[in-house]
Structure formats: C-alpha cells, structure tokens
Enzyme design. Sequence first.
Site, PDB file in Angstrom:
ATOM      1  N   ASP A  18      -3.109  -9.706  13.236  1.00 44.58           N
ATOM      2  CA  ASP A  18      -3.304  -8.313  13.645  1.00 44.58           C
ATOM      3  C   ASP A  18      -2.249  -8.028  14.729  1.00 44.58           C
ATOM      4  O   ASP A  18      -2.333  -8.551  15.841  1.00 44.58           O
ATOM      5  CB  ASP A  18      -4.723  -8.106  14.173  1.00 44.58           C
ATOM      6  CG  ASP A  18      -5.021  -6.637  14.380  1.00 44.58           C
ATOM      7  OD1 ASP A  18      -4.169  -5.937  14.979  1.00 44.58           O
ATOM      8  OD2 ASP A  18      -6.081  -6.180  13.933  1.00 44.58           O
ATOM      9  N   ILE A  19      -1.266  -7.234  14.371  1.00 46.50           N
ATOM     10  CA  ILE A  19      -0.125  -7.001  15.269  1.00 46.50           C
ATOM     11  C   ILE A  19      -0.565  -6.240  16.518  1.00 46.50           C
ATOM     12  O   ILE A  19      -0.224  -6.610  17.643  1.00 46.50           O
ATOM     13  CB  ILE A  19       0.992  -6.266  14.509  1.00 46.50           C
ATOM     14  CG1 ILE A  19       1.485  -7.170  13.374  1.00 46.50           C
ATOM     15  CG2 ILE A  19       2.145  -5.882  15.436  1.00 46.50           C
ATOM     16  CD1 ILE A  19       2.287  -6.483  12.310  1.00 46.50           C
ATOM     17  N   ASN A  79       0.845  -1.200   0.000  1.00 49.82           N
ATOM     18  CA  ASN A  79       0.000   0.000   0.000  1.00 49.82           C
ATOM     19  C   ASN A  79       0.877   1.246   0.000  1.00 49.82           C
ATOM     20  O   ASN A  79       2.105   1.150   0.021  1.00 49.82           O
ATOM     21  CB  ASN A  79      -0.953  -0.022   1.194  1.00 49.82           C
ATOM     22  CG  ASN A  79      -0.196  -0.034   2.509  1.00 49.82           C
ATOM     23  OD1 ASN A  79       0.482   0.926   2.860  1.00 49.82           O
ATOM     24  ND2 ASN A  79      -0.289  -1.145   3.242  1.00 49.82           N
TER      25      ASN A  79
HETATM   26  O1  C5P Z   1      -8.105  -2.598  11.629  1.00 43.68           O
HETATM   27  P1  C5P Z   1      -7.387  -1.404  11.128  1.00 43.68           P
HETATM   28  O2  C5P Z   1      -6.411  -1.715  10.026  1.00 43.68           O
HETATM   29  O3  C5P Z   1      -8.241  -0.222  10.811  1.00 43.68           O
HETATM   30  O4  C5P Z   1      -6.525  -0.933  12.413  1.00 43.68           O
HETATM   31  C1  C5P Z   1      -5.519  -0.004  12.336  1.00 43.68           C
HETATM   32  C2  C5P Z   1      -4.596  -0.184  13.502  1.00 43.68           C
HETATM   33  O5  C5P Z   1      -4.265  -1.542  13.692  1.00 43.68           O
HETATM   34  C3  C5P Z   1      -3.272   0.506  13.270  1.00 43.68           C
HETATM   35  O6  C5P Z   1      -2.768   0.883  14.533  1.00 43.68           O
HETATM   36  C4  C5P Z   1      -2.426  -0.585  12.640  1.00 43.68           C
HETATM   37  O7  C5P Z   1      -1.034  -0.356  12.842  1.00 43.68           O
HETATM   38  C5  C5P Z   1      -2.907  -1.800  13.395  1.00 43.68           C
HETATM   39  N1  C5P Z   1      -2.872  -3.063  12.636  1.00 43.68           N
HETATM   40  C6  C5P Z   1      -1.948  -4.039  12.964  1.00 43.68           C
HETATM   41  N2  C5P Z   1      -1.957  -5.240  12.290  1.00 43.68           N
HETATM   42  C7  C5P Z   1      -2.850  -5.476  11.318  1.00 43.68           C
HETATM   43  C8  C5P Z   1      -3.798  -4.484  10.967  1.00 43.68           C
HETATM   44  C9  C5P Z   1      -3.775  -3.294  11.640  1.00 43.68           C
HETATM   45  O8  C5P Z   1      -1.134  -3.803  13.845  1.00 43.68           O
HETATM   46  N3  C5P Z   1      -2.829  -6.645  10.678  1.00 43.68           N
END
Ligand code: C5P
Length: 396
Positions: free
Chosen positions: A305-306, A209
């Site tokens: 999801d980190i 992205n």
């Molecule tokens: O769910 P969404 O992408 O909107 O959430 C955004 C937040 O979650 C940001 O802080 C992003 O760094 C974190 N994030 C993450 N790992 C993912 C997706 C989002 O840490 N796979």
Amino acid sequence: MSEKRILLIVGGGIAAYKSLELTRMLRKAGVAVRPILTRAGAAFVTPLSLAALAEDKVYSELFSLTDEAEMGHIELSRSADLVVVAPATADLMAKAAQGLANDLASTTLLATDKPVLMAPAMNVRMWEHAATRRNLATLTADGVAFVGPDEGAMACGEYGPGRMAEPAAIFEAIMAALGGGARPLAGKRALVTAGPTAEPIDPVRMLTNRSSGKQGYAIARALAALGAEVTLVSGPTALSAPAGVTRVDVESAREMLAACEAALPADIAVCVAAVADWRPADTSGKKLKKGSGAPEPIALVENPDILATLSRGARRPRLVVGFAAETNDLEAHAKAKLGKKGCDWIVANDVSVEGAMGGDDNTVALVSAGGIERWDRMAKDAVARRLADRIAQEFA
Ligand code: C5P
C-alpha cells in the site's frame, strides 16, 4: 506579471474559439499577447476578434511588406517569453516536428529560441495516427511542452482524445511555464501518483484497471502552477506530461512504490493512483500456453500500500493526501480510511454519481480529522485547483 509576453499561434480548428477566451484570461492577468493567426485559423476566428481581445496587431503573412517593416518574422519569434500554439493542429505539429518553414507560424516555430507550449486539437483518429504519435515524440524530445488534449465528445461527432484542453488549463500551463502568478508552493516538493498499475501475468498479459489518470495529472499540473516542484509517478495512461512536471513512468505497484521512495524527501504527497490491490504471485517468463482442460488458477499476493507506506515511513511528507472511491457512507468510510492509511486528508470521491469514472467531472468531499468539506460537482481540473489551493493554505 505585467512584463511577461507570449506569442500565441492560433491554428485552424474548431477549438480556435477557445483561444479567444484564453487571450482574454491572459490579458486580464496582465500578460501581453501577440497573436499569429494562420490562414486556416482565420477560417474559424476573425483577425478582428483576436486583435480586439489581444489588444495588439494580428500577424498572418510571412511575406507581408507591412508586417515585415514593422517587425520581421525572426524578431517576432524572439519577442516573447513563451510561444504558445493553441489550437496546435495535426498540420502545425507535423510542420514543427519536421522543421518546415513555409508560412509565418511554422517559420516562427523554427526560428524561435524561446520555450514552446502546444495545446493539440484534432480528430481522435488524427491524434492516434502513427504519424502524429511520431511527431509528438519528436517534439517532446525537442523540448516542446504539451497541455492536453482532453478526451470527450468532439465537434466532428466522434469520441476520444483530441479535444483541446480548456482555456483554464492552458492558462495554468502558461503561468507555470512563465513562472508567474501566485506561487505559494514555491520551494516545496510534491509527489503525485496517478493512473492505474499493470501487474504482469506473463510477457503479454497483465492485471490492470480502467483508471484514466486524469485527476492525478490535473493535480500535478495545479500544484506545479502554484510553484511546487512536482514529481508525477504515473502508471500507463494515454496522457502527456503536464508542462513543468517531472514524470516517472512505472507499470507495477512495486515499481510505483520504488519510484515514490526515490522521489523523497517531499513536503506533499498526493496518492491518486488506482493501485492494483493484488498481483500474480508468479510472473511467467514465457507466454502461458493454453492447455487441455481447465486453466490453472492464478495465485495472487497483496501489493504494497503506497499511501500507507509513505504515511508511516521515516521520511513522511508533512502533508499526505489519499483518495477514496466510495459508493455509500462516504464520510464514515473516508474517516475509517484516514486511520487505516495514516494520511492527513482523504479526498472522498462519490463514484455513485454518473460519469465519475473516466469522465471529466468529479464530486468529492475533503475529509480530515477536523471534519468534512463537501464540494459541488465540478470538472476534474477545478477539483485539482481547489485541492492545490487548500494544500497551499496548509503551507501558508
Ligand atoms: O484502499 P483503497 O484502494 O480504497 O485506498 C485508496 C487510496 O490509497 C488512494 O489514495 C490510492 O492511491 C492509495 N493506494 C495506494 N496503494 C495501494 C492501494 C491504494 O497508494 N496499494
């Protein structure tokens, strides 16, 4: 901070005027500034302006009898706690990378035994030229720290990276390098994720992205400036590591998660990275070939999801902050995200505002269980500093 001294080398570029403001900020903070003005630099700012703001003599010539009698160039190179080059032109970077010593600035850089911080400023093509890339790599390997350059419209009419970092960002990098200023986060460990992730399809293709990484890098720099020990886990970006921050480069979301877990324990985690939600289910070891007819669809699987993993993990940092880009119902969506991710704060980013994506400004609101704070539109650096201050309050 009054005992701290910097040697400020002002090179020849239109950004030299920003070094006057930097000098003023440093003096105000009680830092002694001894200026060296290159011949090219003197085409942009006058020795008199620099001397007046620095409240010191300006050094310019290598073989000046008066200068050498007062302070020899070797002594000059050792007289400060930190050598700062702002603007660091392509020419000054090239000389320093090669070890040339044919004027006072380059000789000082070669003779110094002190840490060096450079704020590059040049035309975008010059910055992107292979020669400058090589010089940057050489100087980084030699231990030189960098702040900037920023991306934006340039005085020469082109657009891209090459604009010197703002005085406030250079000031912060100097304070972090000098180990001075208020350090309310001293002894605290912070983990920051930044940039995009890149998910390989085959050896030459990937899903990614447009995240620039600017906001995350600014937060890493602001936390370091307040004394935190910062690990910046970064996807691929065009930015150089902020001074005093440990940067771990990763590509995929899974690599990012592993690097984050390796950086624990931490007191603070700020997840700014634009992590790809999905990755190709299979990565081909060989380049996929164009066949006849319609291409095979690429099956996707969900990435970890980190932010949620760190928030729910056994070694959860005491304060976990996430970001959310929203175009509408900012507050409601951010509140829902707090619950979903298990983090303490969400910095909700209003991306409906023009220029929010990839630009230098951000309009955000800080959302926690306790409520919402709406911040005015401000530079990403300013958002970072304000967030770092709020984090420091939490640990006060
Ligand atoms: O769910 P969404 O992408 O909107 O959430 C955004 C937040 O979650 C940001 O802080 C992003 O760094 C974190 N994030 C993450 N790992 C993912 C997706 C989002 O840490 N796979």
